[in-house]
Write a protein that holds these residues in place. Sequence first.
Motif, PDB file in Angstrom:
ATOM      1  N   TRP A   1      -5.526   2.874 -36.319  1.00  0.00           N
ATOM      2  CA  TRP A   1      -5.314   1.551 -36.934  1.00  0.00           C
ATOM      3  C   TRP A   1      -5.211  -0.192 -35.754  1.00  0.00           C
ATOM      4  N   ALA A   2      -5.953   0.409 -35.104  1.00  0.00           N
ATOM      5  CA  ALA A   2      -6.192  -0.705 -33.909  1.00  0.00           C
ATOM      6  C   ALA A   2      -7.839  -0.820 -34.098  1.00  0.00           C
ATOM      7  N   PHE A   3      -8.925   0.494 -34.166  1.00  0.00           N
ATOM      8  CA  PHE A   3     -10.320  -0.170 -34.606  1.00  0.00           C
ATOM      9  C   PHE A   3     -10.364  -0.745 -35.486  1.00  0.00           C
ATOM     10  N   ALA A   4      -9.235  -0.504 -36.968  1.00  0.00           N
ATOM     11  CA  ALA A   4      -9.935  -0.142 -37.713  1.00  0.00           C
ATOM     12  C   ALA A   4      -9.116  -2.580 -38.313  1.00  0.00           C
ATOM     13  N   LYS A   5      -8.035  -2.654 -37.792  1.00  0.00           N
ATOM     14  CA  LYS A   5      -7.391  -4.364 -37.507  1.00  0.00           C
ATOM     15  C   LYS A   5      -8.629  -4.901 -36.523  1.00  0.00           C
ATOM     16  N   LEU A   6      -9.462  -4.301 -35.936  1.00  0.00           N
ATOM     17  CA  LEU A   6     -10.548  -4.902 -35.814  1.00  0.00           C
ATOM     18  C   LEU A   6     -11.607  -5.406 -36.264  1.00  0.00           C
ATOM     19  N   ASN A   7     -11.607  -4.385 -37.138  1.00  0.00           N
ATOM     20  CA  ASN A   7     -12.857  -3.906 -38.236  1.00  0.00           C
ATOM     21  C   ASN A   7     -13.916  -3.212 -36.811  1.00  0.00           C
ATOM     22  N   TYR A   8     -13.937  -2.649 -36.527  1.00  0.00           N
ATOM     23  CA  TYR A   8     -14.569  -1.881 -34.918  1.00  0.00           C
ATOM     24  C   TYR A   8     -14.875  -0.749 -35.626  1.00  0.00           C
ATOM     25  N   VAL A   9     -15.975   0.019 -35.906  1.00  0.00           N
ATOM     26  CA  VAL A   9     -16.495   1.743 -36.861  1.00  0.00           C
ATOM     27  C   VAL A   9     -16.984   1.777 -35.287  1.00  0.00           C
ATOM     28  N   HIS A  10     -16.531   3.471 -34.669  1.00  0.00           N
ATOM     29  CA  HIS A  10     -17.351   4.071 -34.272  1.00  0.00           C
ATOM     30  C   HIS A  10     -17.469   5.182 -33.846  1.00  0.00           C
ATOM     31  N   GLU A  11     -18.454   5.753 -35.461  1.00  0.00           N
ATOM     32  CA  GLU A  11     -17.600   7.240 -35.518  1.00  0.00           C
ATOM     33  C   GLU A  11     -17.585   8.309 -34.756  1.00  0.00           C
ATOM     34  N   PRO A  12     -18.471   8.652 -33.436  1.00  0.00           N
ATOM     35  CA  PRO A  12     -17.956   9.370 -32.972  1.00  0.00           C
ATOM     36  C   PRO A  12     -16.519   9.271 -33.012  1.00  0.00           C
ATOM     37  N   LEU A  13     -15.435   8.030 -32.264  1.00  0.00           N
ATOM     38  CA  LEU A  13     -14.498   7.681 -32.245  1.00  0.00           C
ATOM     39  C   LEU A  13     -13.414   8.363 -33.673  1.00  0.00           C
ATOM     40  N   PHE A  14     -13.966   8.218 -34.758  1.00  0.00           N
ATOM     41  CA  PHE A  14     -13.307   8.674 -35.576  1.00  0.00           C
ATOM     42  C   PHE A  14     -13.359  10.025 -36.414  1.00  0.00           C
ATOM     43  N   ASP A  15     -14.826  10.037 -36.069  1.00  0.00           N
ATOM     44  CA  ASP A  15     -15.251  12.229 -35.979  1.00  0.00           C
ATOM     45  C   ASP A  15     -13.997  12.018 -35.138  1.00  0.00           C
ATOM     46  N   ALA A  16     -13.766  12.133 -34.171  1.00  0.00           N
ATOM     47  CA  ALA A  16     -12.872  12.642 -33.085  1.00  0.00           C
ATOM     48  C   ALA A  16     -11.611  13.080 -33.233  1.00  0.00           C
ATOM     49  N   LEU A  17     -10.896  11.165 -34.287  1.00  0.00           N
ATOM     50  CA  LEU A  17      -9.782  10.890 -34.576  1.00  0.00           C
ATOM     51  C   LEU A  17      -9.342  11.759 -35.478  1.00  0.00           C
ATOM     52  N   ALA A  18     -10.296  12.086 -36.575  1.00  0.00           N
ATOM     53  CA  ALA A  18     -10.284  13.159 -37.302  1.00  0.00           C
ATOM     54  C   ALA A  18      -9.418  14.319 -37.152  1.00  0.00           C
ATOM     55  N   ALA A  19     -10.625  15.047 -36.461  1.00  0.00           N
ATOM     56  CA  ALA A  19     -10.615  16.426 -35.913  1.00  0.00           C
ATOM     57  C   ALA A  19      -9.003  16.479 -35.025  1.00  0.00           C
ATOM     58  N   ALA A  20      -8.729  15.234 -34.507  1.00  0.00           N
ATOM     59  CA  ALA A  20      -7.336  15.629 -33.760  1.00  0.00           C
ATOM     60  C   ALA A  20      -6.624  15.645 -34.446  1.00  0.00           C
ATOM     61  N   ALA A  21      -6.979  14.628 -36.024  1.00  0.00           N
ATOM     62  CA  ALA A  21      -5.216  14.539 -37.382  1.00  0.00           C
ATOM     63  C   ALA A  21      -5.657  15.294 -37.582  1.00  0.00           C
ATOM     64  N   ILE A  22      -5.660  16.852 -38.192  1.00  0.00           N
ATOM     65  CA  ILE A  22      -6.657  17.333 -39.400  1.00  0.00           C
ATOM     66  C   ILE A  22      -5.815  18.612 -38.142  1.00  0.00           C
ATOM     67  N   ARG A  23      -5.248  18.401 -36.716  1.00  0.00           N
ATOM     68  CA  ARG A  23      -5.163  19.503 -36.350  1.00  0.00           C
ATOM     69  C   ARG A  23      -3.234  19.558 -35.998  1.00  0.00           C
ATOM     70  N   ARG A  24      -3.066  18.130 -35.909  1.00  0.00           N
ATOM     71  CA  ARG A  24      -1.545  17.906 -35.429  1.00  0.00           C
ATOM     72  C   ARG A  24      -1.415  17.260 -36.687  1.00  0.00           C
ATOM     73  N   LEU A  25      -1.237  17.208 -38.180  1.00  0.00           N
ATOM     74  CA  LEU A  25      -0.759  16.412 -39.120  1.00  0.00           C
ATOM     75  C   LEU A  25       0.325  16.552 -38.942  1.00  0.00           C
ATOM     76  N   PRO A  26       1.384  18.028 -39.163  1.00  0.00           N
ATOM     77  CA  PRO A  26       2.168  18.327 -39.383  1.00  0.00           C
ATOM     78  C   PRO A  26       3.425  17.992 -38.562  1.00  0.00           C
ATOM     79  N   SER A  27       3.091  17.461 -37.364  1.00  0.00           N
ATOM     80  CA  SER A  27       3.798  16.407 -36.072  1.00  0.00           C
ATOM     81  C   SER A  27       3.995  15.515 -36.547  1.00  0.00           C
ATOM     82  N   PHE A  28       2.895  14.618 -37.730  1.00  0.00           N
ATOM     83  CA  PHE A  28       3.048  13.566 -37.831  1.00  0.00           C
ATOM     84  C   PHE A  28       4.425  12.754 -38.659  1.00  0.00           C
TER      85      PHE A  28
END
Length: 155
Positions: free
Chosen positions: A39-66
Amino acid sequence: VWAFATLAVKDEPLLEAIAEQAMKLMKDYIPQDIGNTAWAFAKLNYVHEPLFDALAAAAIRRLPSFIAQEITNTAWAFATLAILHQPLLDAISAESIRRFKEYDPQALSNMAWAYATLGVLDAPLMAAISAESIPKLRQFHSQNMGNTAWALAKL
């Protein structure tokens, strides 16, 4: 980084350093950390592709606990930055459909908006959003209704 986004402080060298450190710590991130960072990176309109790849991977693994807000914040962030990460979107769709009873009108609206903004027609997701929205329409604010109607019309 949440505080910088809330205050609209966009210091690119600092954001780069935060992104690098976040990727190192990602294995320890809880769902709130994942959603807030995206949310914070998007709010600041700051694209960091490696970070978002890592966020996506982490989210996929943990999505049931979100919680619903963490799921929709993550979808919103990727859509805001126009990052189409299909494995994440597929996982979010499946988890959301399973749990839409937990979603309030804003969460339903934000989910529809995110997929429409990315141009992703996920028919089962949109059908589930529609079905879950009907009994909750009296709770919808005008922006929730407008965003949901726009998303369904766009797709």
